[in-house]
Design an enzyme around this catalytic site. Structure first.
Site, PDB file in Angstrom:
ATOM      1  N   PHE A   1       0.853  -1.191   0.000  1.00 60.24           N
ATOM      2  CA  PHE A   1       0.000   0.000   0.000  1.00 60.24           C
ATOM      3  C   PHE A   1       0.884   1.235   0.000  1.00 60.24           C
ATOM      4  CE2 PHE A   1      -2.322   3.490   1.960  1.00 60.24           C
ATOM      5  CZ  PHE A   1      -3.481   3.496   1.205  1.00 60.24           C
TER       6      PHE A   1
ATOM      7  N   ASP B   1       9.201   2.731   1.883  1.00 60.77           N
ATOM      8  CA  ASP B   1       8.021   3.489   2.286  1.00 60.77           C
ATOM      9  C   ASP B   1       7.837   3.247   3.781  1.00 60.77           C
ATOM     10  OD1 ASP B   1       5.494   4.322   3.001  1.00 60.77           O
ATOM     11  OD2 ASP B   1       4.502   3.550   1.197  1.00 60.77           O
TER      12      ASP B   1
ATOM     13  N   LYS C   1       2.222   9.904   8.192  1.00 62.89           N
ATOM     14  CA  LYS C   1       1.504   9.465   9.386  1.00 62.89           C
ATOM     15  C   LYS C   1       2.090  10.025  10.687  1.00 62.89           C
ATOM     16  CE  LYS C   1      -1.218   5.770   7.585  1.00 62.89           C
ATOM     17  NZ  LYS C   1      -0.852   5.166   6.302  1.00 62.89           N
TER      18      LYS C   1
HETATM   19  C1  LIG Z   1      -0.933   5.492   4.923  1.00 62.04           C
HETATM   20  C2  LIG Z   1       0.120   5.046   4.004  1.00 62.04           C
HETATM   21  C3  LIG Z   1       0.372   5.719   2.793  1.00 62.04           C
HETATM   22  C4  LIG Z   1      -0.479   6.856   2.294  1.00 62.04           C
HETATM   23  O1  LIG Z   1      -0.439   7.975   3.121  1.00 62.04           O
HETATM   24  P1  LIG Z   1      -1.560   9.114   2.930  1.00 62.04           P
HETATM   25  O2  LIG Z   1      -1.171  10.160   3.914  1.00 62.04           O
HETATM   26  O3  LIG Z   1      -2.885   8.484   3.206  1.00 62.04           O
HETATM   27  O4  LIG Z   1      -1.463   9.578   1.523  1.00 62.04           O
HETATM   28  C5  LIG Z   1       1.420   5.270   2.013  1.00 62.04           C
HETATM   29  N1  LIG Z   1       2.179   4.236   2.385  1.00 62.04           N
HETATM   30  C6  LIG Z   1       1.983   3.572   3.547  1.00 62.04           C
HETATM   31  C7  LIG Z   1       2.879   2.447   3.919  1.00 62.04           C
HETATM   32  C8  LIG Z   1       0.933   3.954   4.388  1.00 62.04           C
HETATM   33  O5  LIG Z   1       0.702   3.259   5.506  1.00 62.04           O
END
Ligand SMILES: *Cc1c(COP(=O)(O)O)cnc(C)c1O
Length: 400
Positions: free
Chosen positions: A135, A220, A249
């Site tokens: 994700f 990420d 986050k």
């Molecule tokens: C939440 C998340 C995203 C996306 O972040 P947003 O602030 O919702 O755009 C991308 N990568 C990971 C691993 C995430 O947990």
């Protein structure tokens, strides 16, 4: 509790199913609804509120910066952005930072940086190998980079250049490497995918593959970074360093800010390549500084480890007693595998019992309590969880 329904929500686009409840206040590990009922929050905005709800340090930073300078313009330097970038560089293996607002935006920046590097150093190679169940966000390109089942058909056409490998299967990655490959991108622990950790051997293997084929390793760390997995950044538990890393986050503790970080050798943006109206604004950067200073304060990471051990032990005991599945994850990003695909029902039942949970996949519960949770709070959550699961099991037995 139903008073929330009398409020008119029909002008909000219905993007997800929401329970008939409105939270009006948060403090620490708890959210309060309109009737004043308290809920122990183990979602914390999806691992966002690392210091819990409305922590003093964020309230103070917001108030101080709001009365000083909210935003200037990306055309000018500001002090909080420079200070936050320095803090992040000092405490990570990265050299430069681009501040943004959301995780997806930081990841888009990472892909742009990798593609630019490919133009300069790899004859225009642009493909970034990503993973099934990954994700990376909800922009069109990040949906294409993600490996969520079904997402490839939502808004066709997909953005090309994101071939999918299988997590913890090095051969599946090797098979995708070709002349167009420029990078490999993954989450150290897949969060939305159900808390699936990359193994030590796999992560080290990826680093070696990148070195061998002259590729960039992009991590990420939007969910795993900022203390969530027990260390400041997830990569620190693998004994490797990425070339590019993204944060989001927890970086803002509930305030929208994200970051793209890179090692010097791939900081290849030229003027005009990257930007954004709110990118690096002083208000959210000031919050980032306050949050990061809390994360690096003496004892903070140690508390995460203690609470992680407590929560892991408790979940394992529950799993053992109720015949459930695996407990996995790290720090305070943990999951419990259920015996049946009843996650959504468990989430509903737990909420009625005063505990907010998340079920990223039907047979899995994910736990993301505040990183400064206390021993008593973890114990209370485990107690409510056990009661809820026992009740769900009994209800299921009766239904069968
Ligand atoms: C939440 C998340 C995203 C996306 O972040 P947003 O602030 O919702 O755009 C991308 N990568 C990971 C691993 C995430 O947990």
């Amino acid at each position: 509790m139903m008073t929330g329904l009398t409020r008119n929500t029909t002008h909000l686009m219905p993007i997800t199913e929401r329970p008939p409840i409105v939270f009006t206040r948060g403090a620490g590990s708890y959210l309060y609804d309109e009737a004043g009922l308290a809920y122990l929050d183990w979602m914390q905005g999806w691992a966002v509120n690392c210091l819990g709800h409305a922590p003093d340090v964020i309230v103070a930073a917001l108030a101080r910066q709001a009365s000083t300078l909210i935003t200037s313009s990306p055309a000018f330097h500001n002090l909080p952005a420079a200070e936050l970038a320095s803090l992040l560089v000092q405490h990570s293996a990265m050299d430069q930072v681009f501040l943004a607002n959301t995780g997806a935006e930081a990841n888009e920046g990472a892909i742009k940086l990798a593609r630019k590097w490919g133009q300069l150093h790899k004859q225009g190679a642009f493909e970034v190998i990503t993973f099934g169940k990954a994700f990376h966000g909800r922009t069109i390109a990040m949906m294409s980079a993600s490996g969520k089942p079904g997402w490839d058909t939502y808004f066709p056409p997909q953005v090309p250049g994101f071939p999918k490998a299988t997590l913890n299967d090095l051969d599946s990655v090797r098979a995708l490497i070709g002349p167009q490959t420029v990078a490999i991108m993954l989450e150290p622990i897949q969060g939305e995918g159900g808390v699936n950790p990359a193994s030590l051997a796999f992560m080290r293997g990826l680093r070696a593959l990148c070195d061998e084929h002259y590729l960039l390793l992009i991590l990420d760390e939007i969910q795993t970074g900022c203390g969530r997995t027990g260390t400041l950044f997830g990569y620190q538990q693998y004994g490797i360093e990425p070339d590019i890393m993204t944060l989001g986050k927890g970086l803002g503790g509930g305030v929208p800010i994200s970051a793209l970080l890179a090692k010097q050798h791939c900081c290849v943006f030229e003027h005009g390549d990257q930007g954004g109206t709110f990118c690096g604004n002083p208000l959210t950067a000031a919050v980032g500084i306050a949050v990061f200073n809390a994360l690096i304060a003496p004892g903070f990471l140690e508390n995460i480890e203690l609470r992680s051990q407590q929560l892991t032990d408790g979940l394992q005991q529950i799993s053992h007693d109720l015949d459930l599945g695996e407990v996995r994850g790290a720090g305070l990003l943990l999951a419990l595998e259920l015996a049946a695909p009843i996650g959504p029902q468990v989430v509903d039942a737990a909420r009625r019992n005063g505990l907010l949970l998340n079920s990223p996949r039907p047979q899995c519960l994910r736990f993301m309590p505040a990183l400064n949770s206390t021993e008593v709070e973890i114990r209370n959550g485990l107690r409510i969880l056990r009661q809820t699961l026992e009740h769900c099991r009994n209800a299921q037995t009766v239904a069968v």
